[in-house]
Design a protein around this motif. Structure first.
Motif, mmCIF file in Angstrom:
data_model
loop_
_atom_site.group_PDB
_atom_site.id
_atom_site.type_symbol
_atom_site.label_atom_id
_atom_site.label_comp_id
_atom_site.label_asym_id
_atom_site.label_seq_id
_atom_site.Cartn_x
_atom_site.Cartn_y
_atom_site.Cartn_z
ATOM 1 N N PRO A 1 0.831 -1.202 0.000
ATOM 2 C CA PRO A 1 0.000 0.000 0.000
ATOM 3 C C PRO A 1 0.872 1.261 0.000
ATOM 4 C CG PRO A 1 -0.094 -1.102 2.135
ATOM 5 C CD PRO A 1 0.695 -1.976 1.229
ATOM 6 N N ARG A 2 0.331 2.341 -0.540
ATOM 7 C CA ARG A 2 1.049 3.615 -0.579
ATOM 8 C C ARG A 2 0.551 4.491 0.568
ATOM 9 N NH1 ARG A 2 4.149 4.459 -4.983
ATOM 10 N NH2 ARG A 2 3.959 2.923 -6.626
ATOM 11 N N SER A 3 1.470 5.293 1.122
ATOM 12 C CA SER A 3 1.127 6.132 2.262
ATOM 13 C C SER A 3 1.994 7.388 2.260
ATOM 14 C CB SER A 3 1.368 5.357 3.561
ATOM 15 O OG SER A 3 1.278 6.212 4.685
ATOM 16 N N SER A 4 1.433 8.513 2.718
ATOM 17 C CA SER A 4 2.222 9.742 2.838
ATOM 18 C C SER A 4 3.221 9.636 3.982
ATOM 19 C CB SER A 4 1.296 10.949 3.052
ATOM 20 O OG SER A 4 0.526 10.746 4.219
ATOM 21 N N SER A 5 3.011 8.697 4.892
ATOM 22 C CA SER A 5 3.961 8.470 5.993
ATOM 23 C C SER A 5 4.537 7.056 5.880
ATOM 24 C CB SER A 5 3.270 8.675 7.335
ATOM 25 O OG SER A 5 2.176 7.796 7.460
ATOM 26 N N SER A 6 4.990 6.698 4.681
ATOM 27 C CA SER A 6 5.479 5.347 4.413
ATOM 28 C C SER A 6 6.694 5.004 5.270
ATOM 29 C CB SER A 6 5.832 5.201 2.934
ATOM 30 O OG SER A 6 6.878 6.087 2.604
#
Length: 194
Positions: free
Chosen positions: A145-150
């Protein structure tokens, strides 16, 4: 208790062949196992003991597969780390629904109930910043999954192959994710368009 709803391979199978779930696998779990209630329809489990379980229980030597046919109302308790397993829905099953819940038989008290039907990968132990989690050769057949806080990033390894590495320290139980951006920073300051 932490809990998990199992949605796969729940569904309908009106065809003439079995609807297969994931291929045979074990799960990287830390709890004692799970109980599975067949709420509607049926599901067939094929299980066989791992080498670890055969060492613990010598009577299971040989590790031959066993089929367990779960019908509406049946409950199956299993430690999916110690048993190789796969499931299928039999042909002609109009609707199959099962629910699973984690069990902790050692007295531990896990945190809040975290239900999900999203496939993903998580850390089974703490991971240090910079540690390589997957390489091009052993990457799972699942998009992270992609996340701004990866917590993970894609970069080039020492041998020139792409790797997924920890961007920061990752706690046990934390789901792996990569940046929402189409670009990943490489170690030498170059950017790679993906």
């Amino acid at each position: 208790m932490a809990c998990l709803l199992e949605f796969s391979p729940n569904g309908r199978n009106m065809g003439g062949r079995a609807l297969r779930g994931r291929p045979e696998h074990t799960d990287a779990i830390q709890h004692s196992g799970t109980w599975h209630v067949q709420l509607k329809g049926e599901k067939v489990w094929t299980v066989r003991p791992t080498a670890e379980l055969q060492r613990q229980a010598p009577s299971l030597k040989g590790g031959k597969p066993v089929k367990i046919h779960c019908r509406e109302g049946d409950v199956l308790c299993i430690n999916t780390r110690l048993w190789w397993h796969k499931t299928h829905i039999p042909a002609g099953c109009k609707l199959s629904i099962s629910v699973a819940r984690d069990m902790y038989l050692d007295g531990t008290r896990p945190g809040a109930c975290d239900m999900t039907n999203i496939e993903g990968h998580y850390a089974v132990r703490p991971i240090q910043k910079g540690a390589i989690i997957f390489t091009e050769d052993n990457a799972p057949q699942l998009q992270l999954p992609r996340s701004s806080s990866s917590n993970c990033g894609v970069r080039e390894g020492q041998d020139g192959r792409l790797v997924v590495a920890a961007k920061r320290a990752i706690r046990k139980g934390e789901w792996f994710s990569i940046s929402e951006s189409e670009e990943e920073e490489e170690p030498r300051g170059r950017k790679r368009k993906r």
